[in-house]
Design a protein around this motif. Structure first.
Motif, PDB file in Angstrom:
ATOM      1  N   TYR A  65       2.173 -27.274 -15.097  1.00 35.90           N
ATOM      2  CA  TYR A  65       2.980 -26.106 -15.476  1.00 35.90           C
ATOM      3  C   TYR A  65       2.719 -24.940 -14.520  1.00 35.90           C
ATOM      4  O   TYR A  65       3.633 -24.240 -14.089  1.00 35.90           O
ATOM      5  CB  TYR A  65       2.649 -25.710 -16.920  1.00 35.90           C
ATOM      6  CG  TYR A  65       3.562 -24.655 -17.493  1.00 35.90           C
ATOM      7  CD1 TYR A  65       4.806 -24.993 -18.016  1.00 35.90           C
ATOM      8  CD2 TYR A  65       3.196 -23.314 -17.508  1.00 35.90           C
ATOM      9  CE1 TYR A  65       5.653 -24.028 -18.540  1.00 35.90           C
ATOM     10  CE2 TYR A  65       4.029 -22.344 -18.023  1.00 35.90           C
ATOM     11  CZ  TYR A  65       5.261 -22.709 -18.540  1.00 35.90           C
ATOM     12  OH  TYR A  65       6.096 -21.753 -19.047  1.00 35.90           O
ATOM     13  N   LEU A  66       1.440 -24.786 -14.168  1.00 34.53           N
ATOM     14  CA  LEU A  66       1.075 -23.675 -13.269  1.00 34.53           C
ATOM     15  C   LEU A  66       1.702 -23.869 -11.892  1.00 34.53           C
ATOM     16  O   LEU A  66       2.359 -22.968 -11.357  1.00 34.53           O
ATOM     17  CB  LEU A  66      -0.451 -23.588 -13.159  1.00 34.53           C
ATOM     18  CG  LEU A  66      -0.991 -22.624 -12.104  1.00 34.53           C
ATOM     19  CD1 LEU A  66      -0.648 -21.186 -12.450  1.00 34.53           C
ATOM     20  CD2 LEU A  66      -2.506 -22.754 -11.955  1.00 34.53           C
ATOM     21  N   PHE A  67       1.527 -25.072 -11.308  1.00 36.14           N
ATOM     22  CA  PHE A  67       1.984 -25.256  -9.925  1.00 36.14           C
ATOM     23  C   PHE A  67       3.501 -25.407  -9.835  1.00 36.14           C
ATOM     24  O   PHE A  67       4.072 -25.233  -8.761  1.00 36.14           O
ATOM     25  CB  PHE A  67       1.243 -26.437  -9.281  1.00 36.14           C
ATOM     26  CG  PHE A  67      -0.177 -26.106  -8.977  1.00 36.14           C
ATOM     27  CD1 PHE A  67      -0.488 -25.220  -7.949  1.00 36.14           C
ATOM     28  CD2 PHE A  67      -1.217 -26.613  -9.734  1.00 36.14           C
ATOM     29  CE1 PHE A  67      -1.797 -24.878  -7.671  1.00 36.14           C
ATOM     30  CE2 PHE A  67      -2.540 -26.271  -9.462  1.00 36.14           C
ATOM     31  CZ  PHE A  67      -2.821 -25.402  -8.429  1.00 36.14           C
ATOM     32  N   ALA A  68       4.135 -25.711 -10.974  1.00 39.56           N
ATOM     33  CA  ALA A  68       5.593 -25.667 -10.973  1.00 39.56           C
ATOM     34  C   ALA A  68       6.080 -24.244 -10.721  1.00 39.56           C
ATOM     35  O   ALA A  68       7.138 -24.024 -10.130  1.00 39.56           O
ATOM     36  CB  ALA A  68       6.129 -26.182 -12.309  1.00 39.56           C
ATOM     37  N   ALA A  69       5.270 -23.265 -11.167  1.00 44.16           N
ATOM     38  CA  ALA A  69       5.669 -21.859 -10.992  1.00 44.16           C
ATOM     39  C   ALA A  69       5.194 -21.284  -9.666  1.00 44.16           C
ATOM     40  O   ALA A  69       5.918 -20.518  -9.023  1.00 44.16           O
ATOM     41  CB  ALA A  69       5.125 -21.026 -12.154  1.00 44.16           C
ATOM     42  N   VAL A  70       3.975 -21.631  -9.239  1.00 37.81           N
ATOM     43  CA  VAL A  70       3.409 -20.944  -8.065  1.00 37.81           C
ATOM     44  C   VAL A  70       3.649 -21.698  -6.770  1.00 37.81           C
ATOM     45  O   VAL A  70       3.521 -21.120  -5.690  1.00 37.81           O
ATOM     46  CB  VAL A  70       1.887 -20.698  -8.229  1.00 37.81           C
ATOM     47  CG1 VAL A  70       1.619 -19.812  -9.396  1.00 37.81           C
ATOM     48  CG2 VAL A  70       1.133 -22.002  -8.348  1.00 37.81           C
TER      49      VAL A  70
END
Length: 1416
Positions: free
Chosen positions: A909-914
């Protein structure tokens, strides 16, 4: 706000006959408290806690009246009403015996205390009182509640009646009201014929009178709660009207807060519902709830039982709640929990056993809230055996808890908002006594970078421009100031305290007068004339203005309200005070810049200007009066009044910057409602310069506006800082259980015209985990305090007879604490699509040391909330936050730190955004941020297949090698190995320290010994090695172990070889040595292979120059006076060279041969021969190594500077360190008879040596190359060191062995090139070249026949074993310059030697471009 302190105390009762107490109640002045037992009434004095009088009911009367139930004091403390079980009320009168005292203080002879002062007896002696039953009243029904009003006593009975009894005319003053006839409705606007109670058996279970609401909060026996108010001044059934609280049906008790107009109803489910009255409709309005949460108290939150008692503190700032099942909890006025004894050390013993919670039957607050008197529920039967056993006074069931509180509770003036100041009954706690108060430099125009030194304050070191960060983030201890005992004796308790803005002076106010203290001089100042002190009573608080104390007081002599200003530096005397008379009582006082603001009892606000006059004091004049009586129902409801520069800018846009810090508005906290009165700038503006400068301040104020509800504290500042306008022009509010709010100004970016739809300010709520006591505006921090506990029950044995309070309760301490709030504000701005404002704010704070942490916290909180949410989020914030963080250079670190502190499940979820971690890794490499890239490797290892992480690890490993980040290289070797051998489940620890660092080197080398020879398996066949080789252990050592022939190790070795080859080709010998020492690279074995390739020297002159440069080694020079130099005719050679040869005593060779058992081979003058006896010496010397070092260095240290030390060591380099050898060398020294000119040349020779460290490194490299048979490099190093013995040794090797003719030819050509270069460019080399010329000629005579390369044999194969030895003395010399060797008993001298050097290397690595080499 309030904090527990220490252990509670238990009162000892002096009377045997005293019964177990049931109720405790202080009098309205809180000087006495009444203790009620079943048939006894006792009056105690509060300070000291002593029994004054006790009344015991006779047996006959006791049976008629029944046991005592409740007691209520008359407001003037002259009577007590006691209700009994059989429906009687006994009125006790308390006549005081005039001028008779039970207890008086006794002073030693010669004590400065004077007994003749005014009010002396009243203040310091417990008065003698009597108790007399004045009247008995029979109400013929069980009495459920007693409540005192100003003139009357209100009594509720179980038959549903409400009796109004006059304190004076008791007989004819009886009025009874039947509750069934009182109409009740939801609000007062409903019709008069509201529903009646309608039940026969409804009666009031508990009630309390609220003066500011003029009515009664009541709890009925069926659990319903309400508020009864008289519609007119006549208190009759027709004139009463009641309102319901519709949601409460299980009420148990009630307590009223007069200052905030709140009614707290305890409920059977353990929560407390707090209501207020809606002023427009008269309905009961729910405010907030006090309840334990399952998050904080999972075991107990729903097992507390019904609420038993609720008690508001005297200053109405906190409320104490206790339950039927026991336990105490303390809450702020709007529901922030401060203390609860149902968890932690209060509930559990140190061994984990659960304690019984403290059950409380009655409690009451002492004077100023410093004490809480509690009757605990311990049954008297527990006391009996102990009382029989000992004759001491029996323990009484009354406990006294001690509290310290924030100065803001009673004196919310501006100067207290800058610092955390807590006041106890006899001491003050300050957060500014430590050496970091660089808040002190902030004067009113703190945007200037260079502050005057005098304003830096006593403790600031001048180095921190922002507030000292150890104040903010440092230790948790307080600066405790004990209040002067002389002042405290006659003026207890302390009512107000104030601290100045610099945190250097404090002032305290007791019952009369005041005193102040300087933290600089550590001295108190008291009134010299005690009469003056006793004649003034401070009423409205006090504040600091520069060096002046401003206070509002009542003059007891003249019966006049006054405003006084005292200068701190002059004596404390009215002669030095400026006194202004004031019309009405002052309730509150505050200072803003040069304006004093008073709030008076007639609900008016008065502004005074204050300015320093020529005489020692200051002068005051009235500026403006503002009447607030239209808006304020009762003056007692005003909690604080502050003048601020905050404005909404609705009327005009300010053109003049100086108006930014003017007094623009009045902030008034009216019972929790924050009201703002702005200056009215809509009329004609006075811009004329000729006008009176004060004219501008006479602008009228607009009508008030309500900004916020449920406000406990307000913080604002009058400082200006153009960089941090957002934070400094904001208004900070503390709202109890609702957390904090900030009223933030919004600025157009780049001075553009603001949008018409964008408001000027925005109110942002946010939660923090501490109770805020001060706001540091520029530093984006909230300071607070928190209660902590320490258990001491292990000090007492379980078998001890008495239940010690130290066992029952933990010791309570108060600790300083702080919290960052910036991430909350940034997040709130982003939620509201105000990203531009968030960027402006963040950039203004980017210099704060914890700014990276702020970004990380924001990302982490949003990630946790959104990734773990059960429902889909329609408008997720994480992409916005990620985009926001990319605006900052710390973006890559922030993301990876956040990821590594978050569980793996949330990473997608985090790396989908960053962004993809592979891309982020490559960005780190491009930005040369290798440590962050290493952290991303951990992410990649978990998220990608091994091939991808291996590929990226290789990239990082090569980059780290190029940059010399050895710590990271070692981790990468381990990481690549783990990937290869399938150990992916244990990801390597990523280095957190930056290279170079001295500590990591220490840690690393303490537990490993690097072998610099080839590994045993590879070399055994070639060199017939014994097992004396030290195998490397530790993180990098593992890779040389048994599985070294696996593909992964081969892969790593290939990279290491490639790097070593590149270093050698670029003639970076220093880097090569460092690389080998740090990574345990087997340099000798590799050089043997590369002897004819990378390790071959093509250009001797270039190599020589490069080494001079790298090792900071000076080129040799020839002095002008050297025409008749002894060096020319070889005298130097015969004198010193022969001496060196002599010093190698023959017996050491023999010893060595015996020790090591190696066959005797001819060594000629081989340099390897100097290995000699160090194997033996290391053993003999290891125990007394340090002493040996001292003895070894003492003759050398006396000879001068470091250069001479290094060179003198060289003279004895080849000699042994045994005492006998050393004395022999010393004798040889003394027997050398050198002339003056020879000494000069010798000293010149010594001075032309390079640094000692470089010398050690060169000798180490020389040894390595000699071992590997790289003779051309040995020649070059020998040339630099200018040691003919080295050159001779190489030549002798070439003569005695079958050496490749190409090597000989190369050396010969190289030496001729050097000779040619020396003749033209560097004549300093000529003397040395002349010395070795005969050897060169001999070399050229050798027949040049081709030899197969593999026919080369080392001089003495077994000497590899001794490779550790030759630098034994050198290691000691170097360690004396660096650090002492720390050796384990099991380590060989080799590893000790290696440690010395590696430590020295780590200390200065890369700073001066030099390193120390290691040998094992």
């Amino acid at each position: 706000m309030y904090f527990l302190s220490g252990w509670p105390k238990r009162l000892l009762c002096p009377l045997e006959s005293l019964e177990q107490p049931l109720r405790i109640q202080t009098d309205p002045q809180r000087a006495f408290f009444a203790v009620l037992s079943p048939s006894q009434l006792s009056i105690w004095y509060c300070r000291p806690s002593v029994l004054i009088v006790s009344y015991k009911e006779l047996a006959k009367a006791a049976s008629q009246f029944g046991p005592y139930k409740e007691a209520e004091w008359r407001p003037d403390s002259t009577m007590i009403a006691v209700s009994t079980a059989n429906g009687y009320i006994l009125f006790f009168e308390i006549p005081s015996v005039r001028d008779k005292y039970l207890y008086e203080p006794v002073y030693p002879k010669g004590s400065p205390h004077l007994k003749g002062t005014l009010h002396y007896k009243e203040e310091q002696c417990a008065p003698s009182l009597n108790l007399e039953v004045k009247k008995v009243l029979d109400l013929q029904a069980s009495i459920t509640s007693l409540q005192s009003t100003l003139e009357d006593l209100l009594v509720a009975t179980a038959d549903g009646f409400l009796h109004l009894v006059h304190w004076d005319g008791m007989t004819n003053g009886r009025k009874a009201i039947n509750l069934c006839t009182v109409p009740f409705s939801v609000d007062l606007q409903s019709s008069r014929a509201g529903s009646f109670l309608g039940f026969e058996d409804v009666y009031i279970r508990d009630m309390e009178y609220c003066a500011t609401l003029d009515g009664f909060a009541v709890v009925f026996n069926d659990g319903r709660v309400g508020f009864i108010t008289p519609m007119s001044s006549r208190f009759t059934a027709e004139q009463l009207h009641g309102v319901w609280a519709q949601d409460v049906i299980d009420g148990t008790c009630v307590a009223v807060n007069n200052k905030y107009r709140l009614m707290a109803f305890g409920c059977a489910n353990g929560s407390v519902q707090v209501y207020t009255i809606d002023t427009t409709t008269g309905a009961m309005q729910f405010s907030h709830k006090l309840e334990l949460t399952p998050k904080q108290y999972p075991d107990i939150w729903n097992k507390t039982g019904p609420v038993k008692l609720i008690r508001w503190s005297p200053d109405s700032c906190v409320v104490m709640v206790t339950w039927e099942c026991g336990g105490l909890s303390l809450w702020s006025v709007f529901g922030a929990q401060l203390i609860c004894t149902l968890g932690g050390d209060f509930a559990y013993q140190s061994d984990g056993a659960k304690k019984d919670p403290l059950k409380i039957s009655s409690m009451t607050w002492g004077s100023e809230g410093y004490h809480l008197w509690v009757i605990d529920g311990i049954s008297p039967s527990n006391m009996k055996p102990e009382r029989d056993a000992s004759n001491e006074a029996r323990q009484f069931g009354i406990l006294q808890f001690h509290f310290i509180k924030s100065a803001l509770t009673v004196n919310p003036c501006m100067s207290n908002q800058e610092q955390v100041l807590l006041q106890g009954e006899d001491r003050l706690y300050l957060n500014c006594g430590d050496a970091t108060q660089a808040q002190s430099p902030r004067n009113t125009s703190a945007h200037s970078e260079h502050k005057p030194t005098r304003e830096r304050g006593p403790f600031s070191d001048g180095s921190l421009d922002s507030q000292g960060l150890s104040t903010l983030l440092g230790h948790r201890h307080w600066h405790v100031v004990q209040i002067h005992s002389t002042y405290l004796e006659s003026n207890w308790p302390i009512r107000f305290s104030a601290i100045d803005k610099l945190g250097q002076n404090v002032a305290v106010v007791g019952k009369f007068g005041f005193a102040h203290y300087s933290l600089l001089t550590k001295k108190w100042k008291l009134f010299g004339n005690i009469t003056q002190e006793q004649n003034m009573m401070v009423t409205g608080g006090l504040a600091w203005w520069n060096d002046f104390i401003v206070l509002a007081c009542y003059n007891l002599n003249d019966h006049q309200e006054e405003l006084r200003i005292y200068l701190r530096t002059s004596n404390l005397d009215n002669a030095f005070a400026h006194i202004t008379k004031v019309q009405a009582d002052t309730l509150l006082l505050s200072v803003f810049r040069d304006i004093v603001i008073l709030f008076r009892a007639d609900c008016s606000i008065c502004l005074y200007s204050i300015e320093r006059s020529l005489n020692p004091t200051a002068s005051i004049q009235v500026l403006q009066e503002v009447s607030m009586s239209r808006y304020i129902p009762h003056p007692f409801l005003v909690v604080s009044v502050t003048l601020t520069s905050v404005r909404t800018e609705t009327g005009i846009t300010l053109k003049m910057p100086q108006q930014a810090c003017e007094a623009e508005s009045i902030m008034l906290n009216l019972a929790g409602q924050l009201i703002m009165l702005q200056r009215d700038r809509s009329g004609p503006q006075i811009r004329d310069k000729d006008n009176n400068p004060n004219q501008r301040k006479h602008l009228p104020f607009c009508a008030p506006v309500v900004l916020a509800q449920s406000v406990e504290n307000v913080w604002t500042t009058c400082r200006i800082n153009k960089q941090k306008r957002h934070l400094l022009e904001a208004l900070w509010l503390s709202c109890g259980g609702a957390g904090m709010k900030v009223w933030l100004p919004l600025f157009p970016r780049d001075h553009r015209k603001p949008h018409s739809f964008l408001s000027r300010r925005i109110m942002l709520p946010f939660h923090i985990n501490i109770y805020p006591l001060a706001v540091l505006f520029e530093d984006a921090l909230v300071l607070g305090a928190v209660n902590d506990t320490v258990l001491y029950d292990c000090l007492y044995t379980q078998t001890s007879a008495r239940e010690h309070l130290e066992v029952l309760f933990p010791f309570s301490i108060v600790e300083r604490t702080s919290q960052i709030y910036l991430h909350h504000i940034l997040r709130q701005l982003l939620v509201r699509n105000l990203g531009e404002q968030a960027l402006l704010l963040a950039h203004s704070c980017a210099t704060l040391p914890y700014f990276p942490h702020v970004l990380e916290l924001m990302l982490h909180e949003v990630l946790e909330e959104e990734a773990t949410s059960r429902e889909p989020i329609p408008d997720p914030l994480l992409p916005t936050v990620a985009k926001f963080i990319t605006e900052f250079p710390l973006f890559l670190q922030t993301v990876v730190h956040c990821a590594r502190k978050t569980e793996y499940a949330l990473w997608n979820y985090l790396f989908a955004a960053v962004g993809n971690p592979k891309d982020l890794f490559e960005e780190c490499l491009m930005a040369q941020d290798l440590d962050t890239a290493a952290s991303y490797l951990i992410i990649l290892q978990n998220m990608e297949v091994p091939a991808v992480s291996r590929q990226h690890a290789t990239l990082l490993f090569n980059t780290a090698l190029e940059q010399g980040k050895w710590d990271l290289c070692r981790h990468m070797i381990r990481f690549l190995k783990a990937i290869g051998s399938g150990e992916t489940e244990t990801p390597p620890a990523t280095p957190t320290t930056q290279e170079p660092s001295s500590s990591s080197g220490f840690e690393f080398f303490r537990h490993r010994s690097i072998s610099l020879s080839q590994s045993a398996e590879n070399l055994h066949s070639k060199f017939n090695l014994t097992k004396t080789l030290s195998m490397p252990s530790g993180p990098s050592g593992k890779r040389w172990s048994k599985d070294s022939d696996c593909a992964e190790n081969m892969y790593i070795d290939m990279m290491l070889w490639r790097h070593a080859r590149r270093l050698l080709e670029e003639i970076k010998l220093k880097d090569l040595g460092c690389f080998a020492a740090q990574l345990g690279f087997e340099l000798i074995g590799w050089l043997c292979k590369e002897r004819a390739r990378a390790a071959r020297v093509d250009d001797f002159v270039f190599a020589l120059k490069k080494l001079h440069k790298d090792f900071l080694w000076p080129f040799p020079v020839i002095p002008a006076s050297s025409i008749n130099s002894p060096f020319k005719n070889g005298k130097y050679k015969t004198a010193m060279g022969e001496h060196l040869l002599k010093s190698q005593s023959a017996d050491t060779f023999v010893n060595m041969d015996m020790d090591t058992g190696v066959s005797n081979t001819p060594r000629s003058r081989s340099w390897l021969g100097t290995i000699s006896s160090s194997q033996r010496e290391i053993d003999t010397v290891s125990s007394h190594g340090p002493h040996m070092q001292d003895a070894f260095l003492s003759p050398l240290l006396s000879k001068g500077d470091e250069c001479s030390i290094g060179s003198a060591t060289d003279l004895t380099e080849t000699s042994s360190m045994v005492d006998g050898d050393w004395t022999m060398v010393d004798e040889n020294f003394s027997s050398l008879s050198l002339t003056q000119s020879e000494l000069e040349h010798l000293s010149l020779e010594l001075a032309s040596k390079g640094p000692h460290k470089s010398q050690v490194q060169l000798r180490y490299l020389l040894h390595i190359f000699m071992e590997a048979g790289c003779l051309d490099w040995c020649i070059i190093i020998g040339l630099i060191l200018r040691e003919s013995s080295v050159i001779n040794q190489v030549f002798s090797i070439m003569q005695s062995s079958d050496i490749d003719g190409e090597i000989c030819q190369n050396i010969k050509t190289g030496l001729y090139a050097v000779d040619k270069w020396a003749s033209t460019d560097c004549p300093g080399y000529k003397p040395f070249l002349n010395i070795i010329k005969p050897q060169i000629q001999k070399l050229s005579e050798i027949a040049e026949e081709q030899v197969q390369p593999e026919a080369f044999q080392p001089v003495n194969p077994s000497k590899v074993t001794e490779q550790a030895n030759p630098r034994a003395e050198e290691s000691r010399t170097s360690s004396s310059h660096g650090t002492n060797p720390q050796s384990d008993a099991g380590n060989s001298g080799a590893s000790r030697h290696e440690e010395d050097k590696s430590k020295t290397e780590d200390e200065d690595s890369f700073q001066e471009g030099s390193y120390d080499c290691v040998v094992s």
